[in-house]
Design a protein around this motif. Structure first.
Motif, short mmCIF file in Angstrom:
data_model
loop_
_atom_site.label_atom_id
_atom_site.label_comp_id
_atom_site.label_asym_id
_atom_site.label_seq_id
_atom_site.Cartn_x
_atom_site.Cartn_y
_atom_site.Cartn_z
N PRO A 127 6.04 -6.41 -17.83
CA PRO A 127 7.52 -6.78 -17.43
C PRO A 127 7.81 -5.76 -16.56
O PRO A 127 8.72 -5.81 -15.66
CB PRO A 127 8.48 -6.62 -18.52
CG PRO A 127 7.45 -5.97 -19.67
CD PRO A 127 6.03 -6.25 -19.20
N ASP A 128 6.95 -4.32 -16.43
CA ASP A 128 7.51 -3.40 -15.42
C ASP A 128 6.68 -3.56 -14.14
O ASP A 128 6.03 -4.71 -13.77
CB ASP A 128 6.84 -2.17 -16.04
CG ASP A 128 6.76 -1.97 -17.45
OD1 ASP A 128 7.71 -2.54 -17.97
OD2 ASP A 128 6.15 -0.95 -17.92
N ARG A 129 7.02 -2.73 -13.26
CA ARG A 129 6.39 -2.89 -12.00
C ARG A 129 5.06 -2.81 -12.08
O ARG A 129 4.34 -1.76 -12.86
CB ARG A 129 6.79 -1.86 -11.01
CG ARG A 129 8.49 -2.22 -10.64
CD ARG A 129 8.82 -2.44 -9.30
NE ARG A 129 10.12 -2.69 -9.33
CZ ARG A 129 10.62 -3.22 -8.00
NH1 ARG A 129 10.01 -3.13 -7.08
NH2 ARG A 129 12.06 -3.37 -8.07
N LEU A 130 4.17 -3.42 -11.35
CA LEU A 130 2.81 -3.46 -11.37
C LEU A 130 2.28 -2.25 -10.62
O LEU A 130 2.67 -2.30 -9.09
CB LEU A 130 1.85 -4.74 -11.27
CG LEU A 130 0.60 -5.17 -11.41
CD1 LEU A 130 0.29 -4.82 -12.96
CD2 LEU A 130 0.20 -6.59 -10.87
N THR A 131 0.82 -1.70 -10.76
CA THR A 131 0.44 -0.72 -10.02
C THR A 131 -1.20 -1.07 -10.27
O THR A 131 -1.63 -0.88 -10.95
CB THR A 131 0.93 0.69 -10.51
OG1 THR A 131 2.15 1.06 -10.42
CG2 THR A 131 0.15 1.84 -9.54
N LEU A 132 -1.66 -1.22 -9.14
CA LEU A 132 -3.23 -1.54 -8.91
C LEU A 132 -3.77 -0.54 -7.95
O LEU A 132 -3.23 -0.41 -6.79
CB LEU A 132 -3.54 -3.03 -8.64
CG LEU A 132 -3.18 -3.80 -9.70
CD1 LEU A 132 -3.23 -5.24 -9.25
CD2 LEU A 132 -4.08 -3.50 -11.01
N TYR B 240 0.06 -2.55 4.66
CA TYR B 240 -0.85 -3.49 4.52
C TYR B 240 -0.40 -3.96 3.03
O TYR B 240 -0.04 -3.36 2.07
CB TYR B 240 -2.24 -3.03 4.18
CG TYR B 240 -3.27 -4.30 3.93
CD1 TYR B 240 -3.64 -5.14 5.12
CD2 TYR B 240 -3.99 -4.64 2.78
CE1 TYR B 240 -4.59 -6.13 5.06
CE2 TYR B 240 -4.89 -5.67 2.80
CZ TYR B 240 -5.00 -6.46 3.79
OH TYR B 240 -5.95 -7.56 3.60
N THR B 241 -0.41 -5.39 2.67
CA THR B 241 0.07 -5.97 1.46
C THR B 241 -0.93 -7.01 0.94
O THR B 241 -1.56 -7.56 1.73
CB THR B 241 1.26 -6.71 1.44
OG1 THR B 241 1.41 -7.73 2.38
CG2 THR B 241 2.46 -5.85 1.80
N SER C 127 0.94 -1.22 0.07
CA SER C 127 0.09 0.04 -0.22
C SER C 127 0.73 1.42 -0.05
O SER C 127 1.92 1.35 0.59
CB SER C 127 -0.90 -0.03 1.35
OG SER C 127 -1.74 1.35 1.40
N THR C 128 0.43 2.21 -0.91
CA THR C 128 1.11 3.50 -0.77
C THR C 128 0.46 4.46 0.18
O THR C 128 1.24 5.50 0.36
CB THR C 128 1.10 4.24 -2.13
OG1 THR C 128 -0.34 4.37 -2.48
CG2 THR C 128 1.54 3.40 -3.21
N ALA C 129 -0.31 3.88 1.01
CA ALA C 129 -0.82 4.98 2.31
C ALA C 129 0.08 4.85 3.37
O ALA C 129 -0.26 5.54 4.33
CB ALA C 129 -2.34 4.32 2.30
N ARG D 202 -9.12 2.07 5.47
CA ARG D 202 -10.46 2.30 5.13
C ARG D 202 -10.84 2.93 3.87
O ARG D 202 -11.77 3.86 3.75
CB ARG D 202 -11.31 2.68 6.51
CG ARG D 202 -11.12 1.78 7.41
CD ARG D 202 -12.08 1.87 8.57
NE ARG D 202 -11.87 3.34 9.06
CZ ARG D 202 -12.74 3.59 10.22
NH1 ARG D 202 -13.76 2.99 10.64
NH2 ARG D 202 -12.44 4.77 10.47
N ARG D 203 -10.03 2.79 2.66
CA ARG D 203 -10.45 3.48 1.61
C ARG D 203 -9.56 2.74 0.57
O ARG D 203 -8.73 1.80 0.63
CB ARG D 203 -9.90 4.82 1.61
CG ARG D 203 -8.45 5.42 1.91
CD ARG D 203 -8.27 6.77 1.84
NE ARG D 203 -6.92 6.85 2.61
CZ ARG D 203 -6.08 7.37 1.67
NH1 ARG D 203 -6.33 7.77 0.54
NH2 ARG D 203 -4.85 7.72 2.18
N HIS D 204 -9.78 3.09 -0.79
CA HIS D 204 -9.07 2.51 -2.10
C HIS D 204 -7.78 3.31 -2.20
O HIS D 204 -8.01 4.54 -2.19
CB HIS D 204 -9.98 2.62 -3.15
CG HIS D 204 -10.73 1.46 -3.26
ND1 HIS D 204 -12.23 1.59 -2.68
CD2 HIS D 204 -10.73 0.16 -3.87
CE1 HIS D 204 -12.73 0.22 -2.93
NE2 HIS D 204 -12.21 -0.41 -3.61
N VAL D 205 -6.67 2.91 -2.33
CA VAL D 205 -5.56 3.38 -2.68
C VAL D 205 -4.68 2.83 -3.61
O VAL D 205 -5.04 1.54 -3.96
CB VAL D 205 -4.58 3.60 -1.26
CG1 VAL D 205 -5.27 4.49 -0.26
CG2 VAL D 205 -4.18 2.03 -0.40
#
Length: 54
Positions: free
Chosen positions: A32-37, A20-21, A14-16, A45-48
């Motif tokens: 092939p690059d780093r994944l960001t979702l 949390y992972t 998490s970037t927050a 308690r939010r989408h990050v």
């Protein structure tokens, strides 16, 4: 096993800053690059944004 090299297990952190992972697999040929979702962080308690952590 050749299947494990093509689809490695990755951690999405998490970037927050909560620590949390999520653990998932990804296809190295398609991304092939780093994944960001954007996923739900239950501690914040939010989408990050979650970024790949190898």
């Amino acid at each position: 096993m050749a299947g494990n090299e093509l689809r490695p297990v990755i951690k999405l952190r998490s970037t927050a800053g909560t620590g949390y992972t999520y653990v998932t697999r990804k296809n190295r040929r398609n991304s092939p690059d780093r994944l960001t979702l954007t996923k739900y962080d239950p501690i914040a308690r939010r989408h990050v944004e979650f970024r790949e952590d190898r």
